[in-house]
Scaffold this active site. Structure first.
Site, PDB file in Angstrom:
ATOM      1  N   HIS A   1      46.654  73.807  31.369  1.00  0.00           N
ATOM      2  CA  HIS A   1      47.898  73.203  30.906  1.00  0.00           C
ATOM      3  C   HIS A   1      47.805  72.654  29.484  1.00  0.00           C
ATOM      4  O   HIS A   1      48.598  71.817  29.102  1.00  0.00           O
ATOM      5  CB  HIS A   1      48.296  72.041  31.823  1.00  0.00           C
ATOM      6  CG  HIS A   1      48.473  72.396  33.253  1.00  0.00           C
ATOM      7  ND1 HIS A   1      49.413  73.301  33.674  1.00  0.00           N
ATOM      8  CD2 HIS A   1      47.832  71.980  34.379  1.00  0.00           C
ATOM      9  CE1 HIS A   1      49.355  73.403  35.001  1.00  0.00           C
ATOM     10  NE2 HIS A   1      48.395  72.627  35.451  1.00  0.00           N
TER      11      HIS A   1
ATOM     12  N   HIS B   1      52.809  75.195  38.284  1.00  0.00           N
ATOM     13  CA  HIS B   1      51.845  76.057  38.979  1.00  0.00           C
ATOM     14  C   HIS B   1      52.578  77.183  39.693  1.00  0.00           C
ATOM     15  O   HIS B   1      52.014  77.849  40.552  1.00  0.00           O
ATOM     16  CB  HIS B   1      51.058  75.259  40.010  1.00  0.00           C
ATOM     17  CG  HIS B   1      50.487  73.997  39.486  1.00  0.00           C
ATOM     18  ND1 HIS B   1      51.059  72.774  39.750  1.00  0.00           N
ATOM     19  CD2 HIS B   1      49.421  73.767  38.695  1.00  0.00           C
ATOM     20  CE1 HIS B   1      50.347  71.830  39.129  1.00  0.00           C
ATOM     21  NE2 HIS B   1      49.358  72.403  38.483  1.00  0.00           N
TER      22      HIS B   1
END
Ligand SMILES: Nc1ncnc2c1ncn2[C@@H]1O[C@H](COP(=O)(O)OP(=O)(O)O)[C@@H](O)[C@H]1O
Ligand SMILES: Nc1ncnc2c1ncn2[C@@H]1O[C@H](COP(=O)(O)OP(=O)(O)O)[C@@H](O)[C@H]1O
Ligand SMILES: [Mg+2]
Ligand SMILES: [Mg+2]
Ligand SMILES: [Mg+2]
Ligand SMILES: [Mg+2]
Lengths: 207, 337, 337, 207
Positions: free
Chosen positions: B58, B220
């Site tokens: 991320h 996700h």
């Protein structure tokens, strides 16, 4: 036999390593449907590490062996189930610390503390469609079977775990990634509850 | 899988090695563990330590916000996986400067469990720990169930505000108070067009049609609230903005800061086309804008998509957001207020 | 084509509208033309004006470097198209503060012709104009033919150095001298894995196999020097680094600054895996690193790939690179030298 | 007729608009092989704007009309060929400024200045595989045909342009995107040189 010794505990860890390795793909598949698909890897990583690091331990306190196994899992597999298993082993181990042998009553204490630990850590309760839904019935059966021999009691606990898993299928998930699917999660088999059944299976040393 | 990789299983460690090599004056590790990152240099006695942590994949989340005016430490998990409680504990011990440590992390099962465990362990070592899970993703649970929401890009504002407050040597309860205030005023909504690939998995986490978008998808790949034909940038923005605006709600005469966050593959050109429409909507609603951040703040590797975050500001939050900051991934001069 | 767009023909104008709306205190337009961008606020009398320009689709290039410590103005072309000489002239007139205007742009046919025309027109309006085309792409022409090379991400260093020098109120010849010095010491090499799509065209500019990479590909998809199977990150880095290192050449005891530039879709995680290898190579060669920039500095919309640039520093270049800068797309505090 | 008047010039701009529109796809195709594929769009944009903005002009100075057409092209189509065409029209127009009519000698002057302007702006010379390789032969033919009627001279110039284009195929490109292909560019037809032939064609008003 009326109680489990150190060799039995190590054998249980070895069983669990084996069982979670055998069920790796099945758990990955289950977790992939509405989760991130790592559960098979998590469980096998957790129990492989726990077994391999504990197999030669000098420790003789059953409680400490179980607690240490939990700490190893926390490090090896920090996903949700890894951490819950770790918590369970640590809390359960604490409940039987000092014992050199584990009788059925100790097993009941171990699993009661195990489940209580998971529920506290996960802020979850029966009916939330989690690992609790297979483990809590198993722990309660052990609690009610304190007079029986460990293997017999564990076999009954396994039946309860399986029944719990079955009834959890109709629940709506309240925790973890699967909970994002809300109503849609009804009908699906919870991967964590499935792993809970396997956990109990691993404690059964007789055929 | 078209990625610049060596062995997929080394993805995270090699990434951290690269980050440490590139910014040796800004970041360091503790316990000789590449997954335990702290701000380089002396710690400031009496300052509350700010720690975060979470899965990799991320960037700049999470470790990218360790630096001046932001965070003090970060534990680093595998791709989309929580770090371990032990790693969190090690970071906690390293950054505690006597004033306690505040955990700020995203509201995900694995992270919560591990941070809770780490907090218990830290307490056994006499370190005061408070925790706070950011949960800004409007799409992930309805109003009234805010506590179930996922934490996404809006956590940037929480870091910024808490970091500035901790720099004032405020006590931990105060730092937590402003973090909570920031979080209570942030709302985020995302949209995705393509999935991303976890290196060790080697194939996309979900599939989506060549002409489809999913509004509300998580970082996700968690399910969103609407999958359908890709609409125009203006239409997509309208949908996302109305969900955000109604949620807090944001109202006429409010002042906000804006974050448009790219998920990975979406070019800045497109993000500014989105901001053009946001600007029109905000003007129409009589909501004024203090500052606009456009860029990549919380990604999902090479996912295509973006998220929009708004934070409603009062004077205190505005002052704290305006404060300068410097990490290897984020620099800001003092903004004029 | 999976993009967040309204009408493709409005892509550039809407992008600029968004940028102006987001950063009204930092950027403005002249002649009411969205394609003529200048730094907002008063111009500093006697400061050399720095102008650039080029096609859209490369953000932050080109307009993203207009700001404090960098450039004063930028003309904006269509996607991968030169702006017009008239637009360049309008920017030139707006930013001239009596000390002349230096054009710094990439070495591409259309841009050169238009900047040359603009320079002639500016001279007719009594504005002194000097020009400089950056040509840092090692893959685009061999040694001895450096003048034919394309300008790519390395132009960032030229902007940075010239911007810092102009801020000292140095005369235009001096500003040009340092720009040329920076350019003479920069080398860049890129690699691409996937093409990008020009919105108005609607389909990829080239095709490349699912398991292929092209080393040396230009930012518009110009041919590279090697197309083949995608190699490991380390191998790709080795190939690119040895081409760069040999070219200047960079030698033992040199000091450099490094730029790893993402072309659009490549995650920062991967860029740091690349830097990890670069760091090993540079250490091995005895080349020290003053500062590392990792991010998106010159993109091709959603292209997958990255480029590496090295600039060899002497004391003067180092001081200039270290100077603070602030644009909507790039912020840097004073670096310690 | 011995010379071209304002209406003829406007007719030429109209021809060119039409021709480059008709050849848009063909030029895009040619430029796509080793360039960015925009040449068809560029040329049609440039000449559509030049025609449409000049068709109602009050201007009577032929040179100024041609220069203005160039300035319009520069704004409308700032790509390489757009800018080169703009430069050509501006320099060529300057060479015949003041004329109310254009004779063959003026045409020769116009195209000589046109080509010289392109070569100066583009730093290019014959043999570099560019538009110069079709336009320079055409301009030289006009220079040698000053005694002939404009249409006849232009038809001869067209033949020279076509011959120039043909011979340029074997050259190695030295400029623009196609030059990145180096040796590989040999054998390909240069899109700019092709556009140069079309430009001359547009000046021919008789069948
Ligand atoms: N809060 C919770 N309490 C108890 N069990 C939980 C909780 N959250 C998730 N679980 C269990 O964990 C399982 C998923 O574990 P895992 O795959 O490790 O999660 P993740 O990959 O999301 O970290 C679920 O199937 C569920 O049984
Ligand atoms: N320096 C130059 N001098 C003369 N002609 C040139 C030059 N560079 C390119 N050309 C011509 O321009 C043509 C390409 O034009 P265009 O498609 O507009 O270029 P681009 O799209 O690269 O801006 C080439 O085929 C060539 O004939
Ligand atoms: Mg999982
Ligand atoms: Mg997981
Ligand atoms: Mg072209
Ligand atoms: Mg072009």
């Amino acid at each position: 036999m009326g109680s489990l010794g150190k060799d039995d505990i190590i054998k249980i860890l070895s069983n669990l390593k084996q069982l979670f390795n055998d069920n790796k793909d099945a758990l990955v598949e289950l977790d992939s449907r509405m989760g991130d698909g790592d559960l098979g890897l998590t469980m096998s990583k957790a129990f492989t590490a726990a077994h391999d690091e504990m197999v030669d331990t000098e420790e003789t306190d059953m409680g400490k062996i179980l607690m240490k196994a939990g700490m190893i899992m926390a490090r090896a597999a920090p996903s949700t189930m890894g951490t819950l298993m770790a918590t369970g082993f640590m809390r359960g181990g604490k409940a039987v610390s000092g014992r050199k042998e584990i009788a059925t009553a100790d097993l009941a204490d171990f699993f009661q503390a195990f489940v209580a630990g998971i529920m506290e850590r996960g802020k979850s309760k029966p009916g939330d469609k989690t690992v609790v839904d297979s483990l809590k019935p198993a722990a309660d059966t052990l609690e009610a079977s304190k007079g029986e021999a460990p293997q017999k009691a564990l076999k009954e606990a396994l039946l309860s775990a399986e029944k719990g898993l079955e009834s959890s299928k109709d629940m709506i998930a309240q925790h973890g990634r699967i909970a994002y699917y809300k109503e849609q999660s009804r009908g699906y088999q919870d991967p964590g509850a499935t792993a809970g059944v396997i956990l109990i299976k691993g404690f059964i040393l007789e055929p | 899988m078209k990625k610049f990789l060596n062995k997929p299983e080394n993805f995270v460690d090699e990434m951290v090695e690269g980050i440490l090599a590139a910014h040796p004056d800004q970041l360091a590790i503790v316990e000789n563990d590449l997954r335990c990152i702290v701000k380089a240099g002396e710690k400031k006695k009496g300052k509350v330590g700010l720690a975060t942590g979470g899965g990799s994949g991320h960037l700049p989340l999470f470790l990218g916000y360790v630096g001046q005016g932001m965070l003090d430490g970060c534990s680093v998990g595998g791709v989309f996986q929580s770090p371990s409680s032990e790693q969190m504990l090690n970071v906690t011990k390293a950054i505690d400067a006597g004033a306690g440590v505040l955990y700020i992390y995203g509201n995900y099962g694995g992270d919560i469990l591990n941070f809770d465990m780490a907090a218990e362990m830290a307490e056994m070592e006499d370190i005061k720990v408070l925790s706070f899970a950011a949960a800004d993703d409007v799409a992930s649970a309805s109003r009234g169930e805010e506590g179930k929401r996922r934490g996404v890009a809006g956590i940037f504002f929480v870091y910024k505000v808490a970091g500035a407050k901790a720099d004032e040597l405020a006590p931990i309860e105060e730092v937590k108070r402003v973090a909570e205030k920031a979080a209570a005023n942030v709302r985020t909504m995302g949209v995705a067009l393509t999935p991303c690939i976890i290196p060790e998995v080697g194939k996309p986490g979900f599939t989506i049609g060549d002409d489809e978008m999913e509004i509300g998808m998580g970082i996700h790949g968690e399910p969103g609230i609407h999958r359908g034909k890709l609409k125009s940038a203006d239409e997509v923005t309208d949908t996302m903005m109305s969900a955000i605006l109604e949620d807090l709600p944001y109202e006429r005469n409010d002042q906000v800061a804006v974050l448009i966050n790219g998920l990975g593959a979406t070019p800045k050109e497109e993000m500014y086309i989105v901001y053009r429409r946001m600007d029109q909507i905000l003007k129409e609603k009589g909501i004024s804008v203090f500052h606009v951040y456009v860029g990549e703040f919380a990604t999902s590797m090479e996912m295509t998509g973006f998220s929009i975050s708004l934070i409603k500001l009062d004077d205190e939050l505005k002052q704290l957001i305006a404060r300068p900051a410097r990490t290897p991934f984020f620099e800001q001069v003092q903004l004029s207020v």
